[in-house]
Design a protein around this motif. Structure first.
Motif, PDB file in Angstrom:
ATOM      1  N   ASN A   1       1.211  58.114 -34.146  1.00 21.88           N
ATOM      2  CA  ASN A   1       1.500  57.632 -35.506  1.00 21.88           C
ATOM      3  C   ASN A   1       1.825  56.138 -35.494  1.00 21.88           C
ATOM      4  N   SER A   2       1.005  55.370 -34.766  1.00 20.57           N
ATOM      5  CA  SER A   2       1.250  53.934 -34.598  1.00 20.57           C
ATOM      6  C   SER A   2       0.425  53.068 -35.535  1.00 20.57           C
ATOM      7  N   VAL A   3      -0.285  53.694 -36.471  1.00 17.00           N
ATOM      8  CA  VAL A   3      -1.150  52.934 -37.371  1.00 17.00           C
ATOM      9  C   VAL A   3      -0.621  53.028 -38.796  1.00 17.00           C
ATOM     10  N   LYS A   4      -0.486  51.885 -39.418  1.00 20.14           N
ATOM     11  CA  LYS A   4      -0.065  51.811 -40.816  1.00 20.14           C
ATOM     12  C   LYS A   4      -1.184  51.174 -41.635  1.00 20.14           C
ATOM     13  N   LEU A   5      -1.018  51.175 -42.947  1.00 19.27           N
ATOM     14  CA  LEU A   5      -1.970  50.500 -43.821  1.00 19.27           C
ATOM     15  C   LEU A   5      -1.306  49.288 -44.446  1.00 19.27           C
ATOM     16  N   CYS A   6      -2.026  48.184 -44.461  1.00 24.95           N
ATOM     17  CA  CYS A   6      -1.515  46.960 -45.062  1.00 24.95           C
ATOM     18  C   CYS A   6      -1.302  47.208 -46.559  1.00 24.95           C
ATOM     19  N   PRO A   7      -0.098  46.976 -47.072  1.00 22.68           N
ATOM     20  CA  PRO A   7       0.151  47.239 -48.495  1.00 22.68           C
ATOM     21  C   PRO A   7      -0.575  46.288 -49.433  1.00 22.68           C
ATOM     22  N   HIS A   8      -1.134  45.209 -48.884  1.00 27.91           N
ATOM     23  CA  HIS A   8      -1.850  44.255 -49.741  1.00 27.91           C
ATOM     24  C   HIS A   8      -3.343  44.542 -49.806  1.00 27.91           C
ATOM     25  N   CYS A   9      -3.988  44.738 -48.646  1.00 31.62           N
ATOM     26  CA  CYS A   9      -5.444  44.928 -48.628  1.00 31.62           C
ATOM     27  C   CYS A   9      -5.864  46.336 -48.247  1.00 31.62           C
ATOM     28  N   GLY A  10      -4.962  47.143 -47.691  1.00 31.59           N
ATOM     29  CA  GLY A  10      -5.285  48.517 -47.330  1.00 31.59           C
ATOM     30  C   GLY A  10      -5.925  48.687 -45.968  1.00 31.59           C
ATOM     31  N   LYS A  11      -6.080  47.597 -45.213  1.00 35.21           N
ATOM     32  CA  LYS A  11      -6.663  47.701 -43.872  1.00 35.21           C
ATOM     33  C   LYS A  11      -5.634  48.286 -42.896  1.00 35.21           C
ATOM     34  N   PRO A  12      -6.114  48.971 -41.841  1.00 31.57           N
ATOM     35  CA  PRO A  12      -5.167  49.514 -40.865  1.00 31.57           C
ATOM     36  C   PRO A  12      -4.579  48.425 -39.982  1.00 31.57           C
ATOM     37  N   LEU A  13      -3.365  48.621 -39.548  1.00 29.39           N
ATOM     38  CA  LEU A  13      -2.722  47.709 -38.615  1.00 29.39           C
ATOM     39  C   LEU A  13      -1.796  48.500 -37.718  1.00 29.39           C
ATOM     40  N   LEU A  14      -1.488  47.943 -36.565  1.00 30.86           N
ATOM     41  CA  LEU A  14      -0.609  48.616 -35.612  1.00 30.86           C
ATOM     42  C   LEU A  14       0.838  48.307 -35.933  1.00 30.86           C
ATOM     43  N   SER A  15       1.694  49.315 -35.814  1.00 29.13           N
ATOM     44  CA  SER A  15       3.124  49.104 -36.007  1.00 29.13           C
ATOM     45  C   SER A  15       3.635  48.185 -34.911  1.00 29.13           C
ATOM     46  N   ASP A  16       4.389  47.163 -35.300  1.00 25.64           N
ATOM     47  CA  ASP A  16       4.917  46.210 -34.321  1.00 25.64           C
ATOM     48  C   ASP A  16       6.234  45.669 -34.858  1.00 25.64           C
ATOM     49  N   ARG A  17       7.327  46.310 -34.488  1.00 26.03           N
ATOM     50  CA  ARG A  17       8.628  45.912 -35.017  1.00 26.03           C
ATOM     51  C   ARG A  17       9.045  44.528 -34.534  1.00 26.03           C
ATOM     52  N   SER A  18       8.453  44.061 -33.433  1.00 26.87           N
ATOM     53  CA  SER A  18       8.829  42.751 -32.909  1.00 26.87           C
ATOM     54  C   SER A  18       8.424  41.624 -33.842  1.00 26.87           C
ATOM     55  N   ARG A  19       7.511  41.912 -34.796  1.00 34.80           N
ATOM     56  CA  ARG A  19       7.044  40.877 -35.714  1.00 34.80           C
ATOM     57  C   ARG A  19       7.876  40.805 -36.988  1.00 34.80           C
ATOM     58  N   GLY A  20       8.911  41.641 -37.100  1.00 33.79           N
ATOM     59  CA  GLY A  20       9.771  41.589 -38.269  1.00 33.79           C
ATOM     60  C   GLY A  20       9.040  42.004 -39.534  1.00 33.79           C
ATOM     61  N   ASN A  21       9.364  41.319 -40.651  1.00 34.36           N
ATOM     62  CA  ASN A  21       8.763  41.668 -41.940  1.00 34.36           C
ATOM     63  C   ASN A  21       7.257  41.528 -41.930  1.00 34.36           C
ATOM     64  N   GLU A  22       6.743  40.580 -41.148  1.00 30.76           N
ATOM     65  CA  GLU A  22       5.305  40.341 -41.135  1.00 30.76           C
ATOM     66  C   GLU A  22       4.540  41.544 -40.608  1.00 30.76           C
ATOM     67  N   ALA A  23       5.222  42.452 -39.875  1.00 25.63           N
ATOM     68  CA  ALA A  23       4.552  43.635 -39.341  1.00 25.63           C
ATOM     69  C   ALA A  23       4.100  44.577 -40.440  1.00 25.63           C
ATOM     70  N   MET A  24       4.614  44.387 -41.669  1.00 23.56           N
ATOM     71  CA  MET A  24       4.178  45.217 -42.778  1.00 23.56           C
ATOM     72  C   MET A  24       2.737  44.924 -43.164  1.00 23.56           C
ATOM     73  N   TYR A  25       2.267  43.721 -42.837  1.00 22.00           N
ATOM     74  CA  TYR A  25       0.954  43.263 -43.296  1.00 22.00           C
ATOM     75  C   TYR A  25       0.029  43.039 -42.101  1.00 22.00           C
ATOM     76  N   CYS A  26      -1.273  43.151 -42.370  1.00 22.51           N
ATOM     77  CA  CYS A  26      -2.249  43.067 -41.281  1.00 22.51           C
ATOM     78  C   CYS A  26      -2.467  41.636 -40.812  1.00 22.51           C
ATOM     79  N   SER A  27      -2.086  40.655 -41.621  1.00 24.38           N
ATOM     80  CA  SER A  27      -2.327  39.262 -41.257  1.00 24.38           C
ATOM     81  C   SER A  27      -1.334  38.370 -41.983  1.00 24.38           C
ATOM     82  N   ARG A  28      -1.241  37.149 -41.510  1.00 26.11           N
ATOM     83  CA  ARG A  28      -0.374  36.171 -42.166  1.00 26.11           C
ATOM     84  C   ARG A  28      -0.866  35.893 -43.580  1.00 26.11           C
ATOM     85  N   SER A  29      -2.197  35.931 -43.737  1.00 25.59           N
ATOM     86  CA  SER A  29      -2.785  35.681 -45.053  1.00 25.59           C
ATOM     87  C   SER A  29      -2.332  36.729 -46.066  1.00 25.59           C
TER      88      SER A  29
END
Length: 389
Positions: free
Chosen positions: A311-339
């Motif tokens: 269960n390590s894959v989430k969906l970007c709440p902005h574009c809906g693309k999949p991304l890997l869970s990474d708590r080390s990235r803080g809030n930015e981990a919620m999104y697939c990219s800086r953009s």
């Protein structure tokens, strides 16, 4: 991987590039695939991934004549935005553009015009412009690389939805006439492109629909240009289309799509199954030696399966693309990219401004945007009020 020549459809590498034995890190490969959004990302993926990953994907051009059309006359439709030639000219000075000037220059081998390919007894002789390379080179087709990337993104998106992530706007539904109470899902998966295999039988074909319903659904899909491939449907402009009865949840359908696709890849007797060993035997003076042989495509899909299982894959709440869970990235981990992170922040700011302008109290704005963004909402709300005064 070092690439020497490139155009819109193909990249060429000399044998020295493929002789690099650097092992690939499949976790990084899959992570890099999930990050691809543009054609530049695709090129960067090829250049940064070890040649060992591409060993089962590239085509080997030997001394036999190579058709001119197979090298330079491409009309590809890229899955990602961006022009290869423009990018190469601006960003990649070490890569030469593969065009007719290069082919005719002799850099890749002897160029022969109007080469006699065949002389049938009753028909006209067949001629073509061909190239004889002095040594083999390797062809990396962008269509193959892009399809593998899209498959990883699509299959992990299904895994995330199956594990409870909420997709933006739901699954991609292809409208049907309603003659049969069914839902057609465009999965975004390309079934037949991985090693050009034919898809295995999709189990929901006989599980959910009667023979009469199946016949009606086939006819309706055929009218839309979506054809049947061993009970999975595929058409121009669509990924593979899976059919389900009305009433199934997105989570249920995504789980079935994920398991059906992944299991068909390596299931015994499946026509989609990859063939090949993951080890070799070598005879030495001291006896037999077993050599493990990494299998890139198997490893790629196994990594996808492991990510789904954990269960390590989430969906970007902005574009809906999949991304890997990474708590080390803080809030930015919620999104697939800086953009996406930046765009989402801009949307929250606009929403706060609109609420302030409508006269909504600050507490309502915080509740609408989310308490985790309270500090930012307070600042934006104050900015909006000052502009309105």
């Amino acid at each position: 991987m070092k690439v020497s020549y490139i155009n819109e459809g193909i990249a060429l590498a000399w044998p020295e590039a493929m002789e690099d034995k650097t092992p690939y890190d499949i976790k990084r490969v899959v992570s890099d695939m999930l990050a691809v959004r543009t054609t530049k990302d695709v090129i960067d993926f090829v250049l940064s991934t070890p040649a060992s990953f591409f060993k089962d994907i590239v085509n080997v051009a030997s001394r036999t004549p190579i058709f001119e059309n197979d090298l330079v006359h491409y009309k590809p439709v890229h899955a990602f935005r961006g022009n290869v030639l423009d990018l190469v000219e601006r960003i990649y000075p070490d890569i030469e553009i593969l065009d007719m000037l290069v082919v005719k220059s002799g850099e890749l081998g002897t160029y022969v015009e109007n080469y006699l390919l065949a002389k049938p007894r009753d028909d006209e002789p067949v001629y073509a412009n061909v190239l004889y390379p002095p040594k083999r080179f390797y062809e990396i087709h962008f269509s193959t690389i892009e399809t593998l990337i899209l498959n990883v993104q699509a299959v992990l998106r299904m895994a995330a939805i199956a594990n409870g992530e909420q997709p933006l706007n739901g699954l991609e539904i292809i409208p049907l006439k309603g003659n049969v109470p069914a839902v057609a899902i465009d999965t975004g998966l390309s079934i037949s492109s991985d090693m050009n295999r034919i898809p295995a039988q999709h189990p929901s074909y006989k599980t959910y629909f009667s023979e009469k319903e199946t016949k009606a659904l086939k006819a309706e899909l055929a009218e839309m240009g979506i054809r049947e491939l061993c009970h999975i449907y595929h058409g121009k402009g669509h990924g593979s289309v899976f059919l389900y009865p009305e009433g199934m949840s997105d989570q249920e359908m995504a789980a079935n799509i994920f398991t059906s696709f992944m299991n068909s890849l390596f299931e015994k007797g499946s026509e989609l199954m990859y063939v090949g060993n993951t080890f070799k035997i070598e005879k030495t003076s001291k006896g037999f030696r077993v050599i493990d042989c990494p299998w890139p495509l198997r490893d790629m899909y196994r990594q996808a399966a492991d990510l789904a299982a954990s269960n390590s894959v989430k969906l970007c709440p902005h574009c809906g693309k999949p991304l890997l869970s990474d708590r080390s990235r803080g809030n930015e981990a919620m999104y697939c990219s800086r953009s996406c992170n930046t765009k989402a922040s801009a949307q929250r700011r606009e929403t706060t401004y609109a609420l302030a302008a409508s006269g909504a109290p600050l507490e309502e704005a915080i509740a609408r945007i989310g308490s985790r963004y309270e500090q930012s909402v307070r600042r934006w709300y104050q900015e909006a009020k000052e502009l309105l005064d």
